[in-house]
Design a protein around this motif. Sequence first.
Motif, PDB file in Angstrom:
ATOM      1  N   TYR A  62       0.816  -1.207   0.000  1.00  0.00           N
ATOM      2  CA  TYR A  62       0.000   0.000   0.000  1.00  0.00           C
ATOM      3  C   TYR A  62       0.858   1.268   0.000  1.00  0.00           C
ATOM      4  O   TYR A  62       0.398   2.325   0.411  1.00  0.00           O
ATOM      5  CB  TYR A  62      -0.932   0.017   1.209  1.00  0.00           C
ATOM      6  N   TYR A  65      -0.602   4.516  -1.402  1.00  0.00           N
ATOM      7  CA  TYR A  65      -1.642   5.156  -0.594  1.00  0.00           C
ATOM      8  C   TYR A  65      -1.038   5.871   0.613  1.00  0.00           C
ATOM      9  O   TYR A  65      -1.491   6.967   0.986  1.00  0.00           O
ATOM     10  CB  TYR A  65      -2.671   4.128  -0.146  1.00  0.00           C
ATOM     11  N   GLU A 230      -9.185   2.499  -2.450  1.00  0.00           N
ATOM     12  CA  GLU A 230      -8.840   2.588  -3.861  1.00  0.00           C
ATOM     13  C   GLU A 230      -9.564   3.695  -4.619  1.00  0.00           C
ATOM     14  O   GLU A 230      -9.280   3.922  -5.797  1.00  0.00           O
ATOM     15  CB  GLU A 230      -9.130   1.244  -4.547  1.00  0.00           C
ATOM     16  N   ASN A 231     -10.490   4.390  -3.980  1.00  0.00           N
ATOM     17  CA  ASN A 231     -11.301   5.371  -4.696  1.00  0.00           C
ATOM     18  C   ASN A 231     -10.490   6.516  -5.292  1.00  0.00           C
ATOM     19  O   ASN A 231     -10.739   6.971  -6.405  1.00  0.00           O
ATOM     20  CB  ASN A 231     -12.379   5.941  -3.778  1.00  0.00           C
TER      21      ASN A 231
END
Length: 380
Positions: A62, A65, A230-231
């Motif tokens: 990740y 992110y 994930e948006n």
Amino acid sequence: MNVLIIGNGFDIAHGLRTQYKDFLDYISECRNRIEELEQMTVSTDALFISELWKIDAYIYPYYDYFLEFFRFIRKENFWIEYFNSRKDSLPNTWTGFETDIREVIENVTQCISYSGVRFNSKQGISCKIISTYSEFFYENEKSKLIDNTYDNVHRVLLNDLNSLIRGFELYLTLEVEPSICNIKRISPDINSLSIDHVISYNYTHTYTQIYDPNLNSQRCKFVHGEAVLENGLLNNNMVLGIKEFLNETEKDENVAFIEFRKFFQRIYKATDSSYFDIVHKIETDYEFDNYGVDQIDEIEKSHIYIFGHSLDKTDEDLLKLFLLNEYADCTIFYHNTEQFSQQISNLVKILGQDELINRTRGSNPNIIFKKQSDFVPINS
């Protein structure tokens, strides 16, 4: 049919750091740690991320992110700075955020210049608005606000709000939701219920992860959107806005800053509005279940359970659909006497004194208040 409506108090009761001050404190803690790391000559993003979150940034799946979150934390944001200046003077609820947003937008709206009846977006905004909020506009934006045009102020406030919402989504998905699996105690009140539908004012997935992992999206409605890692910024569907404050005439004419209204965000972000189907099903179930029943005490109704919701007037549009539903009774859980008192006060604002009295008195009241039971170990 049993319907559960949950608010942020549901997450808080389970020990999750989802109050708005939790978010602001987290940002401040990270910024302080970043300053310390800078003095230690930490220079690369990957090293900052490794130190802040104790992960191997080079191999962590990740990483992108966390990098996005790190850059959000480092970048100054009008709303973060403004909220931080106000956080000790407002209640620690999300209505505090909304109150602050409304105050700024209402003041800016009042300062907008008009040319006749047609608004010119290139016209100036009174210098009052810049002087009032000047300290919260970050340095690299102040030079662009010298002319005080609506376009410039609107752009900064909206971009920073969208950035804030995405930043909060990252906070929830990277920091809060991973801790749900560590919850050790649950509500026996909720656990004992057979829930058919959940209407969540939260962005998190606490109920489905703890109480009913099999509850699908058809039965769980996120009225203000849900946190999805994930948006990304453009696809984020979380609603964080304000209720309309203009009068009946002005609200359809003055659409400046309309993007900050909750109703606009719900439409623009296409949040789940199928809770209207639940309202319709309550009625059809009532008619089907009670066909041919003559005795009033034998009539079956649906039941609405409300847990962790302040019942603030900002959410009255949806709440009234259930609180005033003649085909359902309602149980409202409260945590302590202070919350109980506040819920009564808020319901008066939504329903009016007479309506609330009528629905809470008699041998078969439509609305019942119930103190939450103490939480119990998750396997008991």
